[in-house]
Design an enzyme around this catalytic site. Structure first.
Site, mmCIF file in Angstrom:
data_model
loop_
_atom_site.group_PDB
_atom_site.id
_atom_site.type_symbol
_atom_site.label_atom_id
_atom_site.label_comp_id
_atom_site.label_asym_id
_atom_site.label_seq_id
_atom_site.Cartn_x
_atom_site.Cartn_y
_atom_site.Cartn_z
ATOM 1 N N ASP A 265 -38.207 0.586 -28.963
ATOM 2 C CA ASP A 265 -39.565 1.101 -29.111
ATOM 3 C C ASP A 265 -40.473 0.422 -28.099
ATOM 4 O O ASP A 265 -40.175 -0.663 -27.604
ATOM 5 C CB ASP A 265 -40.078 0.807 -30.530
ATOM 6 C CG ASP A 265 -39.422 1.717 -31.553
ATOM 7 O OD1 ASP A 265 -39.040 2.847 -31.175
ATOM 8 O OD2 ASP A 265 -39.280 1.297 -32.717
ATOM 9 N N TYR A 332 -31.250 -7.415 -33.956
ATOM 10 C CA TYR A 332 -32.711 -7.406 -33.887
ATOM 11 C C TYR A 332 -33.278 -8.624 -34.596
ATOM 12 O O TYR A 332 -32.696 -9.132 -35.559
ATOM 13 C CB TYR A 332 -33.287 -6.164 -34.585
ATOM 14 C CG TYR A 332 -32.878 -4.859 -33.962
ATOM 15 C CD1 TYR A 332 -33.642 -4.289 -32.946
ATOM 16 C CD2 TYR A 332 -31.739 -4.188 -34.401
ATOM 17 C CE1 TYR A 332 -33.280 -3.079 -32.379
ATOM 18 C CE2 TYR A 332 -31.364 -2.978 -33.841
ATOM 19 C CZ TYR A 332 -32.136 -2.423 -32.828
ATOM 20 O OH TYR A 332 -31.772 -1.236 -32.272
ATOM 21 N N TYR A 404 -32.577 3.113 -37.094
ATOM 22 C CA TYR A 404 -34.018 2.897 -36.909
ATOM 23 C C TYR A 404 -34.449 1.739 -37.800
ATOM 24 O O TYR A 404 -34.402 1.835 -39.030
ATOM 25 C CB TYR A 404 -34.805 4.155 -37.273
ATOM 26 C CG TYR A 404 -34.664 5.276 -36.269
ATOM 27 C CD1 TYR A 404 -35.373 5.235 -35.066
ATOM 28 C CD2 TYR A 404 -33.847 6.371 -36.520
ATOM 29 C CE1 TYR A 404 -35.265 6.264 -34.144
ATOM 30 C CE2 TYR A 404 -33.736 7.406 -35.596
ATOM 31 C CZ TYR A 404 -34.448 7.351 -34.412
ATOM 32 O OH TYR A 404 -34.343 8.359 -33.504
#
Ligand code: ZN
Ligand code: ZN
Length: 443
Positions: A265, A332, A404
């Site tokens: 993103d 992440y 996501y």
């Protein structure tokens, strides 16, 4: 049939230059040009003809006449003359090539002139316009039972390639030539097709707010308007442009396209070892560049926004592999804020409810306008956490690529399940997200 007999029959019927005569026996004798092959066969014919004349055999005269009229042999004419036979020189041209080989040097000269606008390391010659001749050649092969030949297309591309190599000192490359030279020697047409340059590397995005690729202004679609201050873009910089700019300058290419192993993103950093990418420069004028220097220039020019490393030359095949690496593992780091304080016990329940689980995700509402509606199933491999505040934790998420993350936290109104919010019953949102690991395996 003997080679000399075949050659005699051929030249009785058709006028053939040394190239086209020799080419019918191309597989015989290694390291020999067709021209040399044809010349040798013709010489042998002349000697054979001469021998027969000496023996009082009249067929010798005919052989010499074919060699003179259809084989363009000066030696045949002088040999006939010495035997007291004068023949008129005819103005035949080669039945197959129409004497195209005679103008090859001039053609090569023109190609080199065009090539001089580029700094090539390798090239490949492609021949056009020869199909009619190849048909004629096939017919000849059937009629005369020729089985050792090669196509004129082969010979032309090899001959032109050899001559260019000799003059400019660069090599023919059949797999990854810098430039494809398309030549129609019959119409004297030359077309150069510059192949793209591919460079592999890894990028780290050190600041938030930069999209991966250039994002056109929604209002003007790139033309420039007040909304985008005339830039035509939604964002001033992109990873793609930061990498491309120094590269395009160096290679004098027209545009560059970034192919990456997934995308983050706009508000996510990419840290750790970085994200693998291949940057493709279209229509470059130069292929040999100092990659270490390029790396320095990109990093300097990016001014702390991004950093690239491990640059090396790549290929279209690697781009394909990179694009199909969607199943790779991603790691992440996220900052999660809960709407109210969260107990340790609840956090452990979240971990238990997600680790090793398959997450069902409908296309998130925030990307609905640009992605097709679809159910994705991606797995969470591991979760770790560190408490920062009573309602805030840092999480390290190791999962299948394509999951996501923001929705894994929020649940996206039930469109993603299970989710952090769903399991603990407290609405959770992502404050910060960094990509810290992309494991794509062997390319
Ligand atoms: Zn010819
Ligand atoms: Zn605009």
């Amino acid at each position: 049939m003997e080679i000399i007999e075949t050659a005699e029959l051929l030249l009785r019927e058709r006028a053939l230059c040394n190239h086209c005569l020799g080419r019918q026996f191309a597989m015989l004798g290694h390291g020999l040009s067709n021209e040399a092959r044809g010349r040798a066969i013709l010489l042998l014919l002349v000697i054979e003809g001469s021998k027969r004349i000496h023996e009082g055999d009249d067929s010798g005269k005919n052989i010499l006449k074919y060699a003179a009229n259809h084989g363009f042999s000066k030696l045949a004419i002088t040999t006939l003359k010495s035997a007291g036979i004068i023949i008129e020189e005819t103005e035949n041209s080669c039945y197959l090539c129409g004497d195209v080989f005679k103008s090859l040097d001039e053609l090569v000269h023109q190609i080199i002139k065009k090539l001089s606008k580029f700094e090539v390391e390798s090239f490949l010659i492609g021949i056009k316009g020869s199909s009619k001749i190849e048909e004629k050649e096939d017919e000849l092969r059937v009629n005369f039972k020729l089985k050792w030949g090669e196509s004129i297309r082969n010979e032309l591309s090899r001959e032109i390639g050899k001559r260019i190599m000799k003059i400019i000192g660069k090599n023919v490359d059949f797999e990854h030539p810098n430039i494809l030279v398309l030549v129609d020697p019959f119409m004297n047409r030359i077309l150069l097709e510059a192949n793209p340059l591919f460079i592999f590397g890894k990028y780290r995005k050190l600041v938030r707010g930069i999209p991966q690729s250039k994002w056109l202004c929604r209002q003007c679609k790139g033309e420039g308007c007040p909304n985008c201050a005339g830039t035509g873009k939604m964002y001033q910089d992109s990873v793609e442009e930061l990498i491309s700019k120094p590269l395009l300058k160096k290679t004098k290419g027209r545009i560059a396209k970034l192919h990456a192993a997934g995308r983050e993103d706009i508000d996510a950093k990419v840290l750790g070892l970085g994200r693998p990418f291949v940057i493709e420069v279209k229509k470059p004028k130069m292929w040999k560049i100092d990659l270490e220097k390029l790396e320095e220039e990109i990093n300097q020019n990016a001014d702390g926004k991004i950093e690239v490393d491990t640059l090396h030359l790549s290929s279209k095949e690697i781009v394909k592999k990179l694009k199909s690496s969607g199943q790779s593992t991603k790691v992440y780091r996220v900052l999660v804020e809960f709407e109210q304080d969260i107990s340790e016990k609840l956090i452990y329940e979240v971990l238990e409810g997600l680790i090793g689980k398959l997450i069902h995700q409908m296309t998130p509402s925030r990307v609905m306008h640009r992605r097709p509606l679809k159910l994705r199933k991606k797995r969470v491999y591991n979760l770790e956490f560190k408490r920062l505040k009573s309602n805030c934790i840092e999480m390290i998420i190791r999962c299948q690529g394509g999951l996501y993350i923001k929705e894994l936290l929020s649940g996206d109104d039930g469109r993603t399940t299970p989710s952090v919010s769903e399991i603990c019953g407290i609405s959770a949102k992502c404050l910060e997200i960094d990509v810290i690991g992309i494991e794509i395996g062997e390319l």
